[in-house]
Design an enzyme around this catalytic site. Structure first.
Site, mmCIF file in Angstrom:
data_model
loop_
_atom_site.group_PDB
_atom_site.id
_atom_site.type_symbol
_atom_site.label_atom_id
_atom_site.label_comp_id
_atom_site.label_asym_id
_atom_site.label_seq_id
_atom_site.Cartn_x
_atom_site.Cartn_y
_atom_site.Cartn_z
ATOM 1 N N SER A 4 -18.485 52.768 -5.256
ATOM 2 C CA SER A 4 -19.908 53.095 -5.293
ATOM 3 C C SER A 4 -20.178 53.964 -6.506
ATOM 4 O O SER A 4 -19.283 54.689 -6.972
ATOM 5 C CB SER A 4 -20.318 53.850 -4.021
ATOM 6 O OG SER A 4 -21.624 54.395 -4.145
ATOM 7 N N TYR B 149 -19.475 60.465 2.301
ATOM 8 C CA TYR B 149 -19.333 59.141 1.689
ATOM 9 C C TYR B 149 -18.895 59.263 0.231
ATOM 10 O O TYR B 149 -17.986 58.552 -0.216
ATOM 11 C CB TYR B 149 -20.652 58.397 1.804
ATOM 12 C CG TYR B 149 -20.626 56.974 1.296
ATOM 13 C CD1 TYR B 149 -19.974 55.978 2.002
ATOM 14 C CD2 TYR B 149 -21.259 56.628 0.091
ATOM 15 C CE1 TYR B 149 -19.951 54.669 1.548
ATOM 16 C CE2 TYR B 149 -21.247 55.325 -0.368
ATOM 17 C CZ TYR B 149 -20.592 54.339 0.354
ATOM 18 O OH TYR B 149 -20.567 53.053 -0.110
#
Length: 288
Positions: A146, A159
């Site tokens: 990501s 995350y």
């Protein structure tokens, strides 16, 4: 997205078999079906029986996998290798979830569970397939990271930390596998249409004491966004942009270590390169 160029494999390296995890929806579901249409033998994973059934209805060989359950990882690899006579050409680690919440509000148990699903399970599955690829002399290991693994944002600490861990772990492996015929790539998307935001809502409600947090007002705004399925923007494309990067990572003679996907992600990487750190993080903090 910049042109990904030629996708011609080296002579003798014809990839045909791939595991795609997290294929219940979003990126994984799209990539599993697209690769199947392109002639791959796809072994897709999901956790819910109805998602496994939906994949099988489209002719995809589907299996149960929960990265937090080592037994399910072991069973998956054994089942796939039984069906391929011990061969596996590629792995796309994609299954993950996002635990929202400020770092100071994040219980250690919630952070540990985030890492079980997003890091330790990926590591376990990857380690189980590397010996197979070493024996056959080639393979592709692609990990859906990501942009938050490169440029973190507030309230996404768990995350972001998991994606930073994947970046470090798999980039070390990228170097360690030089000369083996096994290539390691990281895809780093920005916002892409998926269910990761709406799925994160349950984790937020379960683990974050929002009523007693100093961030209560900020959480109220985030809750409204999560309940609406996440942010909406014309710069938020569908999962096909990740599939394009995945296809290059699988088929290129020289797959890239990094595939930064979407305009916001590329802007984030550019700003990280040119801005002083203090200015960058003030700018990112305004995106909370």
């Amino acid at each position: 997205m910049a042109s990904l160029g030629q996708t011609t494999l080296p002579p003798g390296e014809e990839l045909r078999t791939i595991i795609v995890t997290g294929a219940s929806s979003g990126i994984g579901a799209y990539c599993a079906r697209a690769l199947k249409a392109e002639g791959w033998q796809v072994f897709a994973t999901a956790r819910k029986p109805e998602d496994i059934a939906a994949l099988e209805a489209d002719g995809i060989e589907a299996f149960y996998l929960d990265y937090r359950e080592p037994g399910s990882i072991e069973t998956l690899v054994a089942s796939v290798l039984e069906r391929t006579d011990g061969r596996l050409d590629a792995l796309f680690n994609n299954g993950a979830y996002a635990q929202p919440g400020a770092v100071e509000d994040l219980p250690v148990a919630a952070l540990r569970e985030q890492f079980e699903a997003n890091v330790f399970g990926w590591h376990d599955l990857t380690r189980r397939v590397v010996p197979v690829m070493r024996r056959q002399g080639h393979g592709r290991l692609v990990h859906c990271s990501s942009i938050l693994g490169l440029a973190p944002l507030p309230f996404r600490g768990a995350y972001s930390a998991s994606k930073h861990a994947i970046e470090g772990l798999m980039l070390c492996m990228h170097q360690e596998l030089q000369g083996s015929g096994i290539h390691v790539s990281l895809i780093e998307p920005g916002p892409v249409i998926s269910k990761i935001a709406s799925n994160g809502l349950g984790w937020f409600l379960r683990n974050i004491d929002r009523e007693n947090s100093v961030h209560r007002l900020a959480y109220e705004a985030q809750l409204q966004r999560l309940q609406a399925g996440g942010s909406t923007s014309r710069l938020k494309p569908g999962p096909e942009v990740v599939h394009a990067a995945l296809r290059h990572a699988l088929l290129s003679r020289r797959p890239r270590p990094h595939y930064v996907v979407t305009v916001p992600a590329r802007i984030g990487v550019f700003l990280k390169r040119v801005l002083p750190a203090s200015m960058l993080y003030r700018l990112l903090a305004k995106r909370a």
